[in-house]
Design an enzyme around this catalytic site. Structure first.
Site, PDB file in Angstrom:
ATOM      1  CE  LYS A 184      -6.053 -19.124  -5.182  1.00 51.07           C
ATOM      2  NZ  LYS A 184      -5.078 -20.134  -5.004  1.00 51.07           N
TER       3      LYS A 184
HETATM    4  C1  PLP Z   1      -4.504 -21.471  -4.582  1.00 51.53           C
HETATM    5  C2  PLP Z   1      -4.112 -21.776  -3.428  1.00 51.53           C
HETATM    6  C3  PLP Z   1      -2.863 -22.601  -3.151  1.00 51.53           C
HETATM    7  C4  PLP Z   1      -1.998 -23.002  -4.198  1.00 51.53           C
HETATM    8  O1  PLP Z   1      -1.628 -21.592  -5.013  1.00 51.53           O
HETATM    9  P1  PLP Z   1      -1.002 -21.863  -6.625  1.00 51.53           P
HETATM   10  O2  PLP Z   1      -0.617 -20.416  -6.815  1.00 51.53           O
HETATM   11  O3  PLP Z   1      -2.049 -22.322  -7.263  1.00 51.53           O
HETATM   12  O4  PLP Z   1       0.136 -22.839  -6.476  1.00 51.53           O
HETATM   13  C5  PLP Z   1      -2.527 -22.848  -1.952  1.00 51.53           C
HETATM   14  N1  PLP Z   1      -3.529 -22.924  -0.793  1.00 51.53           N
HETATM   15  C6  PLP Z   1      -4.596 -22.305  -0.953  1.00 51.53           C
HETATM   16  C7  PLP Z   1      -5.468 -21.973   0.284  1.00 51.53           C
HETATM   17  C8  PLP Z   1      -5.118 -22.075  -2.323  1.00 51.53           C
HETATM   18  O5  PLP Z   1      -6.182 -21.398  -2.299  1.00 51.53           O
END
Ligand code: PLP
Length: 364
Positions: A184
């Site tokens: 991210k």
């Molecule tokens: C990555 C992601 C999540 C989940 O996050 P995690 O930290 O992997 O649990 C939820 N929503 C979106 C849109 C994502 O890209």
């Protein structure tokens, strides 16, 4: 080989700073919920422009705990885009609530003009997913939420610092949820997440819930969870955050070049609403020849990814919802035609040139 995402490159840009911080935390003797978490929460709240931030263990935790604390449960409905990530839907269904899917628009986000038709007497909230680093139409969505008295939870996992009409996403609704999964925008070195809110009561509830429902040691007010942010991740996230604007600017430069130089008529480039900016979490093109293009790029040593190949309603996990192929034709079409091009901090001009030249040379 050009990777779709190369995390080592981003790390290498400021390796000394991360290593120094990691050693500092290791040597502090304090590893969970300490001064790094406290400082990061303040810095993230300031960056996003919210009053409160509560660090959590993941983005999925941010989502499901949000719906738990908003008391959205079995029998309630939550509206979400049909092309969202599966974790978005799990955030809703973990508490027993029912997801109600709405088709995406040409910007790959929920089509705000189709939301009202999905509202029923059971609708309690809209989960607004700002996919690929692009903001949803928050003007229309906030208007609907006021008229129908719906809670708004924003999933900003892919949108760390982009805006709608100059206001940072995550600050429109009741709660903004963030994931700091390594890929991210502001990625940790493991799992991490947080929520932001302007509501002091809610922020306090998150703080209690993430720590077994306790505010004071061994005095448990509610049945909570363990969703604490580690000190080492919080410390490393503080370093990342200090460079996030640079990272986002670099991604914008890479995206601008793709937008200008990819000229293959078989490729439909991503579109950004004039009221929004993008942090380009992914650079997602559409093409009817997706599988052929992906195989051709792979044969030319260029890796790509598909976000996402199966829409949640057709996933095995959600067979119990009773949906079938054809129920959400736009989301299903997108699943067959989206392709995420290589995009990462530290990508070289030569690497990008190779991607562009190779795509432009692709013929059916
Ligand atoms: C990555 C992601 C999540 C989940 O996050 P995690 O930290 O992997 O649990 C939820 N929503 C979106 C849109 C994502 O890209």
């Amino acid at each position: 080989m050009i990777m779709a995402n190369n995390l080592l490159r981003q790390f290498s840009l400021h390796a000394d700073e991360y290593e120094e911080k990691a050693i500092e935390v290791l040597r502090s003797g304090w590893y969970v919920l300490g001064k790094e978490v406290k400082s990061f929460e303040q810095e993230w709240a300031d960056y996003i422009g919210a009053k409160y931030c509560v660090g959590l263990a993941s983005g999925l935790d941010a989502l499901w705990i949000s719906f738990r604390l908003l008391e959205i449960k079995a029998g309630d409905e939550v509206i979400v885009s049909a092309n969202a990530y599966i974790a978005c839907v799990m955030g809703i269904t973990i508490n027993g609530a029912t997801p109600v899917f709405v088709e995406p628009d040409m910007y790959d986000n929920i089509d705000a003009d189709k939301i009202e038709a999905a509202v029923t007497s059971k609708t309690k909230a809209i989960l607004v997913v700002h996919l690929y680093g692009e903001s949803c139409d928050m003007t229309k969505i906030m208007d609907i939420s006021r008229r129908y008295n719906l809670k708004i939870v924003e999933d900003c996992a892919q949108s760390h610092g982009n805006h709608w009409h100059g206001k940072t996403v995550g600050t429109f609704g009741d709660i903004g949820c963030f994931s700091f999964y390594p890929t991210k925008g502001c990625g940790a070195f493991g799992d991490a997440g947080c929520i932001v809110t302007n509501n002091a009561t809610l922020a306090k509830k998150f703080r209690i819930f993430r720590n077994y429902g306790s505010e004071k040691h061994y005095q448990n007010k509610v049945v909570g969870s363990n969703s604490r942010l580690d000190e080492i991740q919080a410390g490393l996230l503080r370093v990342k955050l200090s460079h996030l604007d640079e990272f986002n600017e670099e991604r914008c430069r890479i995206a601008d070049r793709y937008l200008k130089e990819i000229t293959n008529p078989m490729v439909q480039l991503p579109q950004i609403r004039p009221e929004a900016d993008s942090t380009w979490h992914q650079f997602v093109i559409h093409t009817e020849k997706r599988d052929e293009l992906q195989a051709y790029l792979e044969a030319n040593d260029i890796s790509t990814l598909i976000h996402y190949p199966i829409p949640p309603h057709l996933s095995e996990a959600y067979q119990y919802l009773g949906k079938k192929s054809g129920d959400y034709p736009i989301a299903e079409k997108y699943a067959d035609e989206v392709l995420s091009l290589p995009m990462y901090n530290g990508m070289t001009d030569e690497e990008q040139s190779k991607v562009i030249i190779t795509i432009n040379a692709f013929k059916r």
